[in-house]
Design a protein around this motif. Structure first.
Motif, short mmCIF file in Angstrom:
data_model
loop_
_atom_site.label_atom_id
_atom_site.label_comp_id
_atom_site.label_asym_id
_atom_site.label_seq_id
_atom_site.Cartn_x
_atom_site.Cartn_y
_atom_site.Cartn_z
N LEU A 369 40.23 39.29 63.00
CA LEU A 369 40.89 39.48 61.71
C LEU A 369 41.25 38.15 61.05
CD1 LEU A 369 43.26 42.51 62.45
CD2 LEU A 369 40.97 42.50 61.42
N GLY A 370 41.34 37.10 61.83
CA GLY A 370 41.64 35.79 61.26
C GLY A 370 40.44 35.12 60.63
N GLY A 371 39.23 35.69 60.80
CA GLY A 371 38.03 35.12 60.21
C GLY A 371 37.31 34.13 61.08
N ALA A 372 37.55 34.17 62.40
CA ALA A 372 36.89 33.22 63.29
C ALA A 372 35.41 33.55 63.46
CB ALA A 372 37.58 33.21 64.66
N TRP A 373 35.08 34.82 63.52
CA TRP A 373 33.68 35.21 63.70
C TRP A 373 32.96 35.33 62.36
CZ3 TRP A 373 34.07 39.69 67.87
CH2 TRP A 373 34.58 39.15 69.06
N VAL A 374 33.58 36.06 61.44
CA VAL A 374 33.03 36.27 60.10
C VAL A 374 34.05 35.76 59.10
CG1 VAL A 374 32.20 37.97 58.44
CG2 VAL A 374 31.74 38.29 60.88
N PRO A 375 33.67 34.95 58.12
CA PRO A 375 34.65 34.43 57.15
C PRO A 375 35.47 35.53 56.51
CG PRO A 375 32.54 33.32 56.88
CD PRO A 375 32.31 34.42 57.88
N SER A 376 36.75 35.29 56.33
CA SER A 376 37.65 36.33 55.83
C SER A 376 37.33 36.76 54.41
CB SER A 376 39.10 35.85 55.92
OG SER A 376 39.28 34.66 55.18
N PHE A 377 36.63 35.91 53.62
CA PHE A 377 36.33 36.31 52.25
C PHE A 377 35.31 37.44 52.19
CE2 PHE A 377 33.55 32.57 53.05
CZ PHE A 377 32.31 33.16 52.88
N ILE A 378 34.66 37.75 53.31
CA ILE A 378 33.74 38.89 53.36
C ILE A 378 34.51 40.20 53.51
CG2 ILE A 378 31.85 39.92 54.71
CD1 ILE A 378 30.87 37.15 55.34
N PHE A 379 35.75 40.14 54.00
CA PHE A 379 36.54 41.34 54.21
C PHE A 379 36.86 42.01 52.88
CE2 PHE A 379 38.70 39.13 58.10
CZ PHE A 379 37.50 39.21 58.79
N PRO A 380 37.14 43.34 52.90
CA PRO A 380 37.67 43.99 51.70
C PRO A 380 38.99 43.34 51.29
CG PRO A 380 37.02 45.62 53.36
CD PRO A 380 36.93 44.27 54.02
N GLN A 381 39.35 43.49 50.01
CA GLN A 381 40.52 42.80 49.50
C GLN A 381 41.79 43.19 50.25
OE1 GLN A 381 40.54 40.25 47.24
NE2 GLN A 381 42.65 40.08 47.94
N TRP A 382 41.93 44.48 50.56
CA TRP A 382 43.15 44.92 51.26
C TRP A 382 43.25 44.29 52.64
CZ3 TRP A 382 43.01 47.27 55.97
CH2 TRP A 382 41.80 47.84 56.37
N MET A 383 42.10 44.11 53.29
CA MET A 383 42.11 43.50 54.62
C MET A 383 42.41 42.01 54.53
SD MET A 383 39.20 43.61 57.62
CE MET A 383 39.29 45.40 57.74
N GLN A 384 41.90 41.34 53.48
CA GLN A 384 42.22 39.93 53.31
C GLN A 384 43.72 39.73 53.18
OE1 GLN A 384 39.87 37.66 50.49
NE2 GLN A 384 38.26 39.19 50.52
#
Length: 440
Positions: A369-384
């Protein structure tokens, strides 16, 4: 002086034990470098690397000039790598995941597309079948855009040129039949009359050029409609050009250093179970000294590992650290979070085995969830927004800020402040639990 001496001895002992543990060094240094190299290459690599072409299949069943030109246009597109196949082969490769998309140009498509360019009273439009892997919907959208450009350019060139006179004449017959009851068809008929006159003039001009040996209408026949604009892409950041390895090294460093914090907490639990903790506290050393010694040694190790990991990133993959002060601030902030996280495990864990499982699970949740594997900007807005409660998110954003974003110490300051806050929270809870339990 008497209180400082045992404290320094405890810190020195922990550092020597860690450095002499070759397994720990391999796990916490070599593994993040290896995984960061893999993840970095997946997310763009260095700024000098080029994005690979998209592999697609192409089935050409149409032998008309328009169909052949569409196929040639797709093959010439630099962002595509086209392989001609039969329809059965294309379907099989897409089903097996060997191709993301396959385009079929069916028989008669060219003539039908030429006739349908201006609609007509029936509005019959030919179909282009596209087979795609359901996991590659984004690639499908990209291929559709490129295909639209090729079809529009090719069909418009065919219709507007002198060779399209027969198609226009056919459409005029249909439009004139519908004109008495359809005002729109009458207006389209006026347009097609003008187009027919233009085509007839081009035919005369082409015949004259052919008689004199000139190239007949080359510009018009190969032109057609094209996109009325061109884009100019310019990547903007305050620092060096984007380097995908910078983010991946930050992410993998955060993950494996948290694993190091877990090991520290588990080691404290094992010491308590073996009675080493009680024997240590029986000496003239306070509980605060023992806990502080473990925290400081873990912090020093974590900072050293982060520096070594990013040194590898700089030497091997060209990652640039724009602000040394900002980098050290984020590194120290996250190292303190790691140390306090380890103390939290030691304070609240019951047994090493149970604590390890829970701690590993919690760590994996934090790093994902911190974006270590996949950058956090790829997450949906609510998850960011939701992931802002994760210390790992702030650490990774901080490392991004001081590397490829080039934001310096000021840009990393929010991350540093939040990390220090998490360190105080975790450390405070751990110390409170240790104090409540007494001397072990």
């Amino acid at each position: 002086m008497t209180a400082i001496t045992p404290f320094l001895a405890l810190v020195r002992k922990d550092l020597l034990l860690y450095v002499n543990d070759k397994r720990a060094l391999m796990l916490h240094l070599l593994m993040p470098v290896l995984l960061a190299a893999i993840f970095g290459s997946l997310f763009g690599g260095s700024s000098k690397s080029n994005t690979g072409a998209i592999d697609i299949g192409l089935v050409v069943l149409d032998q008309s000039a328009t169909g052949q030109k569409i196929a040639a246009g797709l093959k010439a597109e630099p962002t595509l790598r086209v392989t001609e196949l039969t329809e059965a082969q294309a379907q099989e490769k897409v089903r097996a995941g060997k191709l993301s998309v396959a385009v079929v140009i069916p028989a008669g498509f060219g003539d039908a597309a030429d006739s349908a360019l201006f609609g007509g009273p029936k509005g019959n439009k030919p179909e282009l079948p596209l087979y795609y892997d359901p996991s590659q919907s984004t690639v499908l959208a990209m291929v559709k855009g490129l295909l639209t450009q090729q079809v529009m350019q090719t069909t418009s060139a065919a219709v507007m040129g002198s060779a399209g006179a027969a198609t226009t004449e056919k459409q005029l017959v249909e439009v004139r039949a519908a004109a008495p009851t359809d005002p729109a068809a009458a207006q389209l008929g006026d347009f097609l009359d003008s187009l027919k006159k233009f085509q007839d003039q081009r035919a005369v001009a082409d015949a004259e050029k052919a008689r004199t040996g000139a190239t007949a209408g080359a510009e018009l026949e190969t032109g057609g409609m094209s996109m009325p604009f061109a884009t100019r892409d310019e990547a903007l950041s305050s620092g060096p050009k984007y380097n995908g390895y910078a983010h991946s090294f930050g992410g993998m460093g955060v993950q494996f250093i948290l694993f190091m914090g877990i090991e520290m907490g588990i080691a404290m639990l094992a010491a308590r179970r073996l009675g080493i903790w009680n024997r240590l506290l029986a000496a003239p050393i306070s509980l605060a000294t023992v806990v502080a010694g473990r925290a400081v040694s873990a912090t020093v190790i974590a900072v050293g590992l982060l520096c070594a990991i990013f040194l590898c990133a700089a030497l091997m993959f060209g990652v640039q650290v724009g602000s040394l002060a900002g980098f050290l601030g984020v590194a120290v902030g996250f190292a303190l979070v790691t140390a306090s996280f380890g103390l939290l495990i030691a304070a609240f864990g019951k047994t090493p085995e149970a604590a390890r499982g829970i701690a590993v699970f919690a760590t994996l949740i934090m790093v994902v969830l911190g974006g270590a594997w996949v950058p956090s900007f790829i997450f949906p807005q609510w998850m960011q927004t939701a992931t802002l409660v994760m210390p790992t998110r702030w650490a990774i954003d901080g490392f991004d800020a001081v590397t490829w974003r080039g934001l310096g110490l000021a840009g990393a300051a929010p991350s540093i402040a939040v990390l220090l806050g998490f360190a105080v929270l975790f450390g405070g809870l751990a110390v409170a639990k240790f104090t409540r339990d007494g001397r072990g």
